[in-house]
Design a protein around this motif. Structure first.
Motif, short mmCIF file in Angstrom:
data_model
loop_
_atom_site.label_atom_id
_atom_site.label_comp_id
_atom_site.label_asym_id
_atom_site.label_seq_id
_atom_site.Cartn_x
_atom_site.Cartn_y
_atom_site.Cartn_z
N ARG A 45 37.31 50.69 57.01
CA ARG A 45 37.29 52.13 57.20
C ARG A 45 38.73 52.63 57.29
O ARG A 45 39.50 52.20 58.15
N ARG A 46 39.11 53.51 56.39
CA ARG A 46 40.47 54.06 56.35
C ARG A 46 40.63 55.23 57.33
O ARG A 46 41.63 55.34 58.01
N ASN A 47 39.68 56.12 57.33
CA ASN A 47 39.64 57.24 58.27
C ASN A 47 38.17 57.63 58.41
O ASN A 47 37.32 57.05 57.75
N LYS A 49 36.31 59.79 57.18
CA LYS A 49 35.62 60.22 55.97
C LYS A 49 35.76 59.26 54.80
O LYS A 49 35.20 59.51 53.74
N GLU A 50 36.48 58.17 54.96
CA GLU A 50 36.74 57.28 53.84
C GLU A 50 36.60 55.82 54.25
O GLU A 50 37.19 55.37 55.21
N THR A 51 35.80 55.09 53.48
CA THR A 51 35.64 53.65 53.66
C THR A 51 35.91 52.98 52.33
O THR A 51 35.37 53.38 51.30
N THR A 52 36.74 51.94 52.33
CA THR A 52 37.05 51.20 51.13
C THR A 52 36.20 49.94 51.07
O THR A 52 36.13 49.19 52.04
#
Length: 60
Positions: A45-47, A49-52
């Motif tokens: 999880r990057r932030n 709202k964003e998961t890689t």
């Protein structure tokens, strides 16, 4: 390693659709190997709202 804050992470393998379960590392990343197709899934999880998600398919 402190095992008191481990929580299971469930997701479906993007390659075959099999449900896989893993645990987060200290940095919040998850590395799981699918037992059905052998693919390796790396998720971080990057932030909020964003998961890689990276998928390394089995060469066999």
């Amino acid at each position: 390693m402190d095992f008191s804050n481990l929580a299971p992470v469930q997701l479906y393998c993007p390659n075959c659709g099999h449900k896989v379960v893993g645990y987060k590392d200290a940095d919040g990343s998850v590395r799981i190997m699918c037992k059905k197709c052998g693919s390796i899934i790396f998720s971080k999880r990057r932030n909020p709202k964003e998961t890689t998600i990276k998928l390394y398919a089995n060469a066999n």
